[in-house]
Design a protein around this motif. Structure first.
Motif, PDB file in Angstrom:
ATOM      1  N   ILE A 245     -35.368  31.401  18.037  1.00 30.82           N
ATOM      2  CA  ILE A 245     -34.346  32.298  18.575  1.00 30.82           C
ATOM      3  C   ILE A 245     -34.986  33.391  19.414  1.00 30.82           C
ATOM      4  CG2 ILE A 245     -32.447  33.844  17.960  1.00 30.82           C
ATOM      5  CD1 ILE A 245     -32.306  32.329  15.292  1.00 30.82           C
ATOM      6  N   TRP A 253     -29.737  27.961  23.359  1.00 30.68           N
ATOM      7  CA  TRP A 253     -28.919  27.680  22.174  1.00 30.68           C
ATOM      8  C   TRP A 253     -28.786  26.202  21.841  1.00 30.68           C
ATOM      9  CZ3 TRP A 253     -28.351  30.947  18.524  1.00 30.68           C
ATOM     10  CH2 TRP A 253     -28.287  32.310  18.788  1.00 30.68           C
ATOM     11  N   VAL A 256     -31.875  25.369  20.022  1.00 28.87           N
ATOM     12  CA  VAL A 256     -31.902  26.024  18.714  1.00 28.87           C
ATOM     13  C   VAL A 256     -30.970  25.301  17.736  1.00 28.87           C
ATOM     14  CG1 VAL A 256     -31.328  28.130  17.447  1.00 28.87           C
ATOM     15  CG2 VAL A 256     -32.549  28.283  19.600  1.00 28.87           C
ATOM     16  N   MET A 257     -29.771  24.912  18.209  1.00 30.40           N
ATOM     17  CA  MET A 257     -28.838  24.212  17.338  1.00 30.40           C
ATOM     18  C   MET A 257     -29.397  22.850  16.913  1.00 30.40           C
ATOM     19  SD  MET A 257     -26.266  26.085  16.570  1.00 30.40           S
ATOM     20  CE  MET A 257     -27.198  27.603  16.651  1.00 30.40           C
ATOM     21  N   ALA A 260     -31.817  23.612  14.245  1.00 27.64           N
ATOM     22  CA  ALA A 260     -31.174  23.976  12.981  1.00 27.64           C
ATOM     23  C   ALA A 260     -30.658  22.737  12.259  1.00 27.64           C
ATOM     24  CB  ALA A 260     -30.033  24.955  13.233  1.00 27.64           C
TER      25      ALA A 260
END
Lengths: 288, 317
Positions: A245, A253, A256-257, A260
């Protein structure tokens, strides 16, 4: 006789009608609840598949860029390395904890020795000492005096003993008939053979339950690795997420997603696969 | 050591404890089996715990390398500091909200999902999966979801009502957001344990209530809730511990303890403050004193659990 039958027949449809309505309401409530619980994850899943130019738009249609996104964090942001580190640490701790707590429970249940109750109390008392509270002194011990700051040892060894595990196995062994142990001894079987051939096969549910708890607990650890692990090459994936992040001012994003999603898969898989054992392993029922 | 200690098991039969002959003999053997566990606990829990106690009486600075005995003045400084008192108060508010909302929602959802309906297994699995999510992952997902510019929530609110709240800059909103995320993340755990307790409820009591004409609502409040009180008690403690300690990852990723209101950041809870003082401000003695205060808190909570948790609060059964 006849009167009773009529009454029963008359009562039946209204009960089943009420039941059907209440089932429909239950389904409706559950669908809403399941959806609300899943929203953050669904959103992450969709965004993880979209190409960069769509991720920050309101567009909620899944795209085909999941592996592109994942590829970016996997190699450029070191996610692959972090995942491997987490896997090494988690498997080591889960296996170690299981072995150590089975041996400790064996001693507590099948032997009589001086100070047994006091020793057991000392093990249980450690439940009151969460690592989070000891980080100042633990940091000093592990990094300065033991010099483990850049090694896996720092995030494995302090977690090898388990009061929870010892307690769970002890409770489980106490519910196994003593006659089994007596028979084993009379047959000339030592405690370790008894453990291997009798206790372990009877403990699969408890082992499964403990494995789930410990896997999730170790994989999800954050504060201690954040503090102690200075080498980026050995860092775990939870702390790695924070670094994803932080990169520059502009967060990627989609990547990052994707990161995750991949990070949450191993504990989710373990949990889903061992869910039956998890529920059975806890002595929650009367028929334990 | 784990944040999730033991499930409320039936107490082991006391008689076997004391009177029965040992299954195996040996003086050295039991100690050999216990040695690894005891060694790890002594070195990595008891030793640091004692050192934390001693550190809390010193004013020391790792960076400057200074160390001076100050007795209890670290504690006096903490207890009289408005900032620390604010942190303690907002931690208690956070814990209370997480526990009440978490247990209430957990019980309600477990009750719905335990009813004999089609697809129950699927509903159950879909409700408990957040158990496996880490606080860090939860923080990451929520950070994107509530991002003021590109987050889905504000895109929706913006197009529907024309508002785009600054979720992480407004003290009230940030506190609410962290609380909601913590409840969401803890929900799976509560549902798992309530489901296990619900499937083990004595069927006769529920059937008796139904025959007596109790409707679903009545049998839930008058029969199920009292029967579940041992489990509620157990979950009360695990949830307090969860809110106190596991909130760290969530806070660190979502808000970094901010935004500031009054003397401190509104989402700076006790553990976060401890981390900041130990590893950001390098006030080792103060951080150790904070750890001791929290140890006392955990001690009281654990003692309460042992005092009341083993007692069966059942009615009937």
């Amino acid at each position: 006789m006849a009167l009773e039958r009529v009454e029963v027949r008359r009562a039946a449809p209204s009960v089943s009608g009420r039941r059907r309505l209440s089932h429909a309401l239950t389904h409706a409530a559950l669908i809403v609840a399941v959806f609300l619980v899943a929203v953050p994850l669904l959103f992450a899943l969709v965004k993880a598949t979209q190409p960069s130019d769509q991720v920050i738009t309101p567009n909620l249609l899944p795209g085909g860029a999941f592996f592109t996104n994942l590829g970016r964090v996997w190699t450029e942001a070191n996610l692959g390395r972090y995942m491997l580190n987490s896997l090494i640490v988690t498997v080591a701790v889960v296996v170690g904890k299981t072995i150590l707590s089975v041996l400790a429970a064996l001693a507590f249940v099948y032997f009589r020795f001086p100070l047994r109750s006091l020793t057991f109390a000392l093990v249980l008392f450690t439940l009151m000492l969460p690592t989070e509270l000891l980080i100042v002194a633990l940091f000093d011990l592990v990094s300065t005096r033991l010099g483990w700051a850049n090694s896996y040892l720092a995030i494995i060894v302090p977690f090898l003993a388990s009061a929870t595990g010892t307690f769970l196995f002890r409770q489980h062994f106490l519910n196994i008939p003593t006659s089994l142990a007596d028979a084993a001894r009379i047959d000339g079987c030592g405690p370790l053979l008894f453990l291997r051939h009798v206790l372990l096969p009877l403990s699969l549910n408890t082992i499964g339950a403990l494995a789930v708890i410990q896997f999730v607990y170790v994989w999800d650890q954050y504060l201690w690795p954040l503090v102690i692990m200075q080498s980026d090459e050995r860092q775990v994936v939870q702390v790695g997420l924070r670094k994803l992040i932080d990169v520059g001012g502009q967060t990627d994003w989609g990547a990052v997603m994707a990161g995750a999603i991949v990070t949450l898969l191993p504990p989710l898989l373990v949990f889903t696969v061992l869910q039956e054992q998890f529920s059975k392993g806890f002595a929650l029922g009367q028929d334990k | 050591m784990t944040a999730l200690p033991t499930a409320p098991t039936e107490a082991a039969p006391a008689a076997r404890e004391t009177t029965a002959a040992p299954a195996f003999r040996g003086r050295l053997l039991p100690w050999l089996f216990l040695a690894p566990t005891l060694l790890v606990l002594a070195v990595f829990l008891y030793l640091p715990a004692m050192q934390t106690l001693s550190l809390s009486t010193y004013r020391s600075n790792i960076v400057l390398g200074t160390r001076q005995f100050v007795g209890l003045s670290n504690f006096a400084e903490l207890l009289s500091s408005p900032a620390y008192r604010q942190v303690a108060a907002q931690t208690l508010a956070f814990v209370a909200l997480v526990v009440v909302l978490g247990l209430g929602l957990g019980l309600g959802l477990a009750w719905l999902a335990s009813r004999p309906i089609r697809g129950g297994r699927i509903y159950r699995l879909l409700l408990i999966f957040p158990y496996a999510l880490s606080p860090a992952v939860a923080g990451t997902l929520w950070l994107f979801l509530f991002n003021p510019e590109v987050g889905a929530v504000n895109q929706l609110l913006g197009s529907l009502f024309g508002v785009r709240p600054r979720w992480l800059d407004d003290p009230t909103l940030a506190f609410g957001l962290v609380t909601a995320a913590a409840v969401w993340k803890g929900l799976g755990y509560n549902v798992v344990f309530y489901l296990a307790a619900l499937t083990n409820l004595p069927k006769e009591v529920l059937e008796a209530a139904e025959i007596d004409g109790a409707n679903g609502w009545q049998s839930f409040w008058r029969v199920v809730v009292p029967l579940l009180s041992p489990m509620t008690f157990f979950l009360l403690f695990t949830n307090v511990v969860y809110a106190l300690f596991d909130s760290f990852g969530l806070v660190d990723i979502l808000t970094r303890g901010g935004p500031v209101e009054g003397q401190a950041g509104v989402t700076t809870f006790l553990v976060y403050q401890l981390y900041e003082d130990a590893f950001r401000n390098f006030r080792t003695g103060i951080a150790a004193a904070e750890a001791v205060l929290m140890l006392l808190l955990v001690g009281v909570i654990t003692l309460l659990q042992f005092r009341f948790g083993s007692r069966r609060v059942h009615y009937g059964a």
